[in-house]
Structure formats: structure tokens, C-alpha cells
Design an enzyme around this catalytic site. Structure first.
Site, PDB file in Angstrom:
ATOM      1  N   GLY A 100       0.644  -1.214  -0.111  1.00 58.03           N
ATOM      2  CA  GLY A 100      -0.050  -0.049   0.193  1.00 58.03           C
ATOM      3  C   GLY A 100       0.952   1.313  -0.148  1.00 58.03           C
ATOM      4  N   ASN A 101       0.353   2.158   0.109  1.00 58.75           N
ATOM      5  CA  ASN A 101       0.970   3.633   0.195  1.00 58.75           C
ATOM      6  C   ASN A 101       0.383   4.505   1.366  1.00 58.75           C
ATOM      7  OD1 ASN A 101      -1.112   5.582  -0.929  1.00 58.75           O
ATOM      8  ND2 ASN A 101      -0.710   3.861  -2.500  1.00 58.75           N
ATOM      9  N   ARG A 102       0.975   5.532   1.792  1.00 61.50           N
ATOM     10  CA  ARG A 102       0.658   6.480   2.781  1.00 61.50           C
ATOM     11  C   ARG A 102      -0.579   7.470   2.192  1.00 61.50           C
ATOM     12  NH1 ARG A 102       5.665   9.374   3.822  1.00 61.50           N
ATOM     13  NH2 ARG A 102       4.165  10.483   5.409  1.00 61.50           N
ATOM     14  N   SER A 103      -1.155   7.543   1.138  1.00 60.18           N
ATOM     15  CA  SER A 103      -2.082   8.267   1.113  1.00 60.18           C
ATOM     16  C   SER A 103      -3.148   8.221   2.133  1.00 60.18           C
ATOM     17  CB  SER A 103      -2.786   8.334  -0.256  1.00 60.18           C
ATOM     18  OG  SER A 103      -3.634   9.036  -0.672  1.00 60.18           O
ATOM     19  N   ALA A 112      -3.448   7.905  -4.895  1.00 61.45           N
ATOM     20  CA  ALA A 112      -2.470   7.054  -5.233  1.00 61.45           C
ATOM     21  C   ALA A 112      -2.513   5.606  -5.308  1.00 61.45           C
ATOM     22  CB  ALA A 112      -1.572   7.371  -3.722  1.00 61.45           C
TER      23      ALA A 112
END
Ligand code: CTP
Length: 425
Positions: free
Chosen positions: A213-216, A281
Site C-alpha cells: 500500500g501507500n501512505r495516501s 495514489a
């Protein structure tokens, strides 16, 4: 030069007061009537004659000078903008609590003008929960917080807490001044238009319990959805793992997890949309295969290699397939050490993606994700800068939607002859 405005610059007691001389000088140079209100502590760092000479106005720190002119109220009422730079931890606490035990405190309380603060303090003080809570309170009230940056502090210390440079503070202050001159009631300039916004960060499963995943946080996308609704649009939000609940009347929300799910949802909503904003994102890659069972250490040993395959580029696909009259907005989240390098990355992406507008923002360990504010540069399809915006994510969303309206030739449904695929598409 813009209209001359009355700007109060509050100086509080920190060594960065010497840098605030530059803030006052730049505001005067921009043609504004600048009134400096130092605290007693500030005058220990930079003396009164300097402030008077630079601001070209008389200066006092005292509530009891010039009482007949009711200075403490008069300055606050006359101000179009108040900037506090440097804002020490103590002064942020006083502003958050609404204390009025000096001329600066009374001036701020007596004013309806927007407030910009540029914190400056040691890293420990900036990261202290008390300061964090005070800053959060100020932000909730609409106060614009500029910086602080990282770098050398007093003594030999280095870290976050260094006051932003005068030109950054002045640029933010002038943007706030410009925004406050705009009408408070949003224009219904997206009336009747269908707008699709993607927000959040996609997750690509590795096994039943893990994902890439990502930090958005999705805050910028949600701000777009709210702003478009307020401007009269019918809005569909395609949401991937937002940090908080979105409970907005009139907003249609489609929850998705992976990039492929997002592609399906966005592409189908885009079929009848006038405007698509890809603020999400999206994972560029997904695991080539998803394990049916939990991946086990014992089976993998000391190293685990993941094989990833590319996801489709939703934005590029939307831009290539857009109908006449449809406007496609993309984002470019970049890590770059300088503004020039940021813009260069943005320009390359703008021409590669072929969207009508590309919103470039700096991301990194400390910037962008999760914060309530954003700083963006908006490029057109050819990569030329068409707008810049800094402030709350809502203010940024409105600034970008202003550009959407401009690209479409202004106004809501039935206008929009622009948005024809550009030559770069
Ligand atoms: N985007 C997309 N589909 C993807 C990846 C990104 O639609 N598979 C969109 C994002 O929503 C954003 C824009 O493309 O609007 C740019 O995303 P960004 O992550 O900055 O760029 P990438 O295309 O992923 O390129 P890179 O990661 O190499 O910078």
C-alpha cells in the site's frame, strides 16, 4: 502591483526575529501598509528602530501607548491580514487560547482578518504534544501555518523547527490575502456537471493478511469532492482506504481496494462524467500472484522475493479516451530536492499522461501525505505552469477547480466546449 492592503506583522521572542525583518521588507516592497507589533521579548532580539525603519510606520509593543487611538482594537480592525513570524511555542499557545495580555494578543483577538503563522522553535518544542494540539486548534480555525522547515537551529542543534524563509512566508501571506478577497459564497460554476474524484491509496494483496500500500490519506481527494459539491456538481467519489469516514450529504461513494477495482469504478463513472479528478495514489505494480494462504517465514527462509507486474495507468487511459467536453485532471506526487526539479518531473509527467491539468505536489517522509495542508503547482497538458496554490486541501481543491472552470471556458453544464483532447494527448 496589487492593491495596497493593511498587514499587521506580529513578531514574537525568538532568534528568528532577525529573519522577520526580511518578511516586513518584502511586504513593504510589495506595496502594502505594514504595521509591526512586536512582543516585549521580540524587542530583545531586534530593536524598535529597526522595525520602524523597515516598516515605515511607528511601532510599539505596549498596550498603553497611544491609548486615545484605541490602538489595540484599531490595528486589528484595520488589518486585512495578520502574519506572526516568528511564532514561538509560547505565542502559538497564547493564540490558541485567545490570550490578550499584550498588544499583539489584543490585535489578533480584535481582528477578523486571516491569520498566517510561521512557527520557529527547537524540534523538541515543535513536536511536543502541547504544541501539536495548539497548532491543530489554530488550523481548525483556518489559521494558515507556514513551515517550519528543517535545518540549523539556535546553538548547534539541527532539526525541524527552523522558521521558513522570508520569501516563502510572504508568498503564503500574499496567497491568503488574495484568497480572502474572493467571495465567501462559492460560485455555482460547476452547476449540473458530473464530477468523478478518486481518493486514497489502493492496496494490492500479497496473501490473505498482507498488502502493498501507500501512505495516501485521501484528504485531498475528499476536499475535491466537497468543493465540487459546493460548486453545484453531482459528485461520485471512488474511495480507496480513506483515513477517515466520509459522511457528506449528496456525495455518492464507491469503495474500492485494488488498482484494478479502482480502474473499473473510475472508468465506468467517467463514461458520463464531465470532469474526472484522479487524486488517488494508485499502486503502479501488484504482486504477480496472490498467495491463497499466508506466506510463511519457515517456507521462505531469510529472503523473500516478490515479483510484481505493472498495473494499468488509469489516468493515461482516461486522458486518451476522453470525450470532447470532458476534462481530466491528474496528480503528480514527486520527491524532488528543488522546485525546478519538481517542475521538471511534473512537466515530463504532464506530457506523458496527456491530462488537461496536472497538479504537482511534493511528497516525502514529512510532506504531503496525511497533512491538512498542501502546496501545489498546476500544469497544463503541455507542462506550462497555469496556477499555484498553498493552504488547506480545500483551498487547493478550489484553486484547481477554478482552473478546471477556466479550461472548460467557464460555467457549468452546457458550456465545456474546451476539454477537447489536446495535441499532447
Ligand atoms: N495514476 C493512475 N494509475 C496508475 C498510477 C497512477 O491513474 N496506475 C494516476 C494518479 O492517480 C495520479 C497520476 O496518475 O493522478 C500520477 O501518479 P504518480 O504516482 O505521481 O505517477 P506515476 O504515473 O505512478 O509515475 P511514477 O510513480 O513513476 O512517478
Amino acid at each position: 502591483m496589487t492593491d495596497s492592503k493593511t498587514i499587521v506583522v506580529g513578531i514574537t521572542g525568538g532568534i528568528a526575529a532577525y529573519k522577520a525583518v526580511g518578511v516586513v521588507r518584502l511586504l513593504v516592497k510589495a506595496g502594502h501598509d505594514v504595521h509591526v507589533v512586536p512582543t516585549e521579548a521580540a524587542l530583545r532580539f531586534v530593536g524598535l528602530p529597526t522595525w520602524e525603519a523597515i516598516s515605515r510606520n511607528s511601532v510599539t509593543a505596549s498596550l498603553y501607548d497611544d491609548v486615545a487611538a484605541v490602538r489595540h482594537v484599531a490595528l486589528g480592525q484595520a488589518a486585512d491580514l495578520i502574519v506572526v513570524a516568528p511564532a514561538t511555542a509560547n505565542s502559538l499557545a497564547k493564540l490558541a487560547a485567545g490570550l490578550a495580555d499584550d498588544l499583539l494578543g489584543t490585535t489578533v483577538l480584535a481582528s477578523r482578518a486571516p491569520l498566517v503563522v510561521a512557527p520557529a522553535m527547537h524540534t523538541e518544542m515543535w513536536s511536543n504534544p502541547a504544541t501539536r494540539a495548539n497548532v491543530a486548534t489554530l488550523r481548525e480555525r483556518g489559521v494558515v501555518v507556514v513551515g517550519p522547515g528543517s535545518g540549523a537551529l539556535t546553538g548547534t542543534d539541527v532539526g525541524e523547527g527552523r522558521m521558513s524563509e522570508p520569501d516563502e512566508i510572504v508568498a503564503a501571506a500574499l496567497r491568503v490575502l488574495e484568497a480572502s478577497a474572493a467571495p465567501a459564497v462559492p460560485a455555482r460554476d460547476l452547476d449540473g456537471l458530473r464530477v468523478v474524484v478518486s481518493a486514497g491509496g489502493t492496496r494490492e494483496p500479497l496473501d490473505p493478511v498482507r498488502f502493498l500500500g501507500n501512505r495516501s490519506s485521501g484528504k485531498q481527494g475528499v476536499a475535491f469532492a466537497r468543493a465540487a459539491l459546493a460548486r453545484g456538481a453531482q459528485v461520485t467519489l471512488v474511495a480507496a482506504h480513506l483515513a477517515g469516514e466520509v459522511d457528506v450529504a449528496g456525495l455518492a461513494v464507491i469503495d474500492v481496494t485494488t488498482a484494478s477495482e479502482m480502474a473499473l469504478a473510475v472508468e465506468s463513472a467517467a463514461e458520463i462524467a464531465d470532469v474526472v479528478v484522479m487524486a488517488a495514489a494508485v499502486a503502479d505494480y501488484r504482486p504477480a500472484s496472490v498467495s491463497e494462504t499466508k506466506i510463511k517465514k519457515d517456507a521462505e527462509g531469510d529472503e523473500l522475493t516478490l515479483r510484481l507486474v505493472k498495473n494499468p495507468d488509469i489516468l493515461a487511459g482516461l486522458a486518451a479516451a476522453r470525450r470532447p467536453g470532458q476534462t481530466v485532471v491528474g496528480f503528480a506526487a514527486e520527491t524532488a530536492p528543488t522546485r525546478d526539479e519538481l517542475l521538471e518531473l511534473g512537466r515530463t509527467k504532464a506530457t506523458r499522461k496527456g491530462a488537461d491539468l496536472l497538479v504537482v505536489n511534493l511528497v516525502g517522509w514529512a510532506a504531503g501525505f496525511g497533512s491538512d495542508d498542501n502546496t501545489v503547482v498546476v500544469l497544463d497538458g503541455a507542462g506550462s505552469v497555469v496556477a499555484e496554490s498553498a493552504g488547506s486541501k480545500r483551498a487547493v481543491a478550489d484553486a484547481v477547480l477554478d482552473e478546471v472552470v477556466r479550461v472548460r471556458g467557464g460555467g457549468g453544464a452546457g458550456v465545456g466546449g474546451a476539454g477537447e483532447p489536446s495535441p499532447s494527448a
